[in-house]
Design a protein around this motif. Sequence first.
Motif, short mmCIF file in Angstrom:
data_model
loop_
_atom_site.label_atom_id
_atom_site.label_comp_id
_atom_site.label_asym_id
_atom_site.label_seq_id
_atom_site.Cartn_x
_atom_site.Cartn_y
_atom_site.Cartn_z
N LEU A 22 92.27 -4.72 52.45
CA LEU A 22 90.89 -4.65 52.95
C LEU A 22 90.33 -3.23 52.82
O LEU A 22 89.16 -3.05 52.47
N GLU A 23 91.16 -2.23 53.08
CA GLU A 23 90.71 -0.84 52.94
C GLU A 23 90.37 -0.54 51.48
O GLU A 23 89.35 0.09 51.19
N LEU A 24 91.20 -0.99 50.57
CA LEU A 24 90.94 -0.79 49.15
C LEU A 24 89.64 -1.49 48.73
O LEU A 24 88.82 -0.91 48.02
N ALA A 25 89.44 -2.71 49.20
CA ALA A 25 88.21 -3.44 48.89
C ALA A 25 86.99 -2.69 49.41
O ALA A 25 85.96 -2.60 48.73
N ALA A 26 87.10 -2.12 50.61
CA ALA A 26 85.97 -1.39 51.20
C ALA A 26 85.64 -0.14 50.39
O ALA A 26 84.47 0.17 50.15
N VAL A 27 86.66 0.57 49.93
CA VAL A 27 86.42 1.77 49.12
C VAL A 27 85.76 1.38 47.80
O VAL A 27 84.80 2.03 47.35
N LEU A 28 86.24 0.33 47.17
CA LEU A 28 85.64 -0.11 45.91
C LEU A 28 84.19 -0.54 46.12
O LEU A 28 83.32 -0.26 45.28
N ASP A 29 83.90 -1.22 47.23
CA ASP A 29 82.52 -1.59 47.55
C ASP A 29 81.64 -0.36 47.71
O ASP A 29 80.52 -0.31 47.19
N ARG A 30 82.15 0.65 48.44
CA ARG A 30 81.37 1.88 48.62
C ARG A 30 81.11 2.58 47.29
O ARG A 30 80.01 3.08 47.04
N LEU A 31 82.11 2.60 46.42
CA LEU A 31 81.92 3.20 45.10
C LEU A 31 80.84 2.46 44.32
O LEU A 31 79.98 3.09 43.69
N ASP A 32 80.89 1.14 44.34
CA ASP A 32 79.92 0.34 43.59
C ASP A 32 78.50 0.53 44.11
O ASP A 32 77.54 0.50 43.34
N ARG A 33 78.36 0.71 45.41
CA ARG A 33 77.04 0.84 46.03
C ARG A 33 76.47 2.26 45.95
O ARG A 33 75.27 2.45 46.11
N ALA A 34 77.33 3.23 45.73
CA ALA A 34 76.90 4.64 45.71
C ALA A 34 76.13 4.95 44.43
O ALA A 34 76.36 4.32 43.39
N PRO A 35 75.22 5.91 44.50
CA PRO A 35 74.53 6.34 43.28
C PRO A 35 75.55 6.78 42.23
O PRO A 35 76.47 7.54 42.53
N GLY A 36 75.42 6.25 41.04
CA GLY A 36 76.37 6.56 39.97
C GLY A 36 77.64 5.74 40.03
O GLY A 36 78.54 5.94 39.23
N GLY A 37 77.73 4.81 40.97
CA GLY A 37 78.95 4.04 41.15
C GLY A 37 79.30 3.13 40.00
O GLY A 37 80.45 2.78 39.80
N ALA A 38 78.30 2.74 39.22
CA ALA A 38 78.56 1.85 38.08
C ALA A 38 79.06 2.62 36.87
O ALA A 38 79.53 2.01 35.91
N GLU A 39 78.95 3.95 36.91
CA GLU A 39 79.39 4.76 35.78
C GLU A 39 80.91 4.81 35.70
O GLU A 39 81.59 4.89 36.72
N ARG A 40 81.42 4.79 34.50
CA ARG A 40 82.87 4.88 34.31
C ARG A 40 83.31 6.33 34.46
O ARG A 40 82.59 7.24 34.13
N SER A 41 84.50 6.50 34.97
CA SER A 41 85.10 7.82 35.06
C SER A 41 86.60 7.67 34.85
O SER A 41 87.15 6.59 35.07
N PRO A 42 87.28 8.72 34.42
CA PRO A 42 88.72 8.62 34.20
C PRO A 42 89.49 8.20 35.46
O PRO A 42 90.42 7.39 35.38
N ARG A 43 89.09 8.73 36.61
CA ARG A 43 89.80 8.37 37.85
C ARG A 43 89.56 6.92 38.22
O ARG A 43 90.48 6.22 38.65
N ARG A 44 88.33 6.45 38.07
CA ARG A 44 88.02 5.05 38.37
C ARG A 44 88.79 4.13 37.41
O ARG A 44 89.35 3.12 37.82
N ASP A 45 88.82 4.50 36.13
CA ASP A 45 89.59 3.73 35.16
C ASP A 45 91.08 3.71 35.50
O ASP A 45 91.75 2.69 35.35
N GLN A 46 91.58 4.85 35.99
CA GLN A 46 92.99 4.92 36.37
C GLN A 46 93.28 3.99 37.54
O GLN A 46 94.30 3.30 37.56
N LEU A 47 92.38 3.96 38.52
CA LEU A 47 92.55 3.05 39.65
C LEU A 47 92.49 1.60 39.21
O LEU A 47 93.29 0.76 39.66
N THR A 48 91.54 1.29 38.34
CA THR A 48 91.41 -0.09 37.85
C THR A 48 92.69 -0.53 37.14
O THR A 48 93.19 -1.64 37.37
#
Length: 89
Positions: A22-48
Amino acid sequence: MSQQTADEILDASYLEVRAKVLELAAVLDRLDRAPGGAERSPRRDQLTQAIEMLLADDPDRAAKVQHWFSRQYDPDWKTNLGVETPSTK
């Protein structure tokens, strides 16, 4: 000492693991909702990629995820990271 069954392990760890998911889902939701959240980044790709590793049917997934987040060994790590031992001061 006998090995725990899958049901015993699940009984002992279910609530803790559920909370982490649930904590992981909440962080991913916050990332998606944040400005620039849809942009790819190396760290986001690493988490995915690590999350995809978790979903694999593999008894060594913990080791593989740990390795995924680890740096390559550098024999000169002390120099490169600026670490001094007491004898070199």
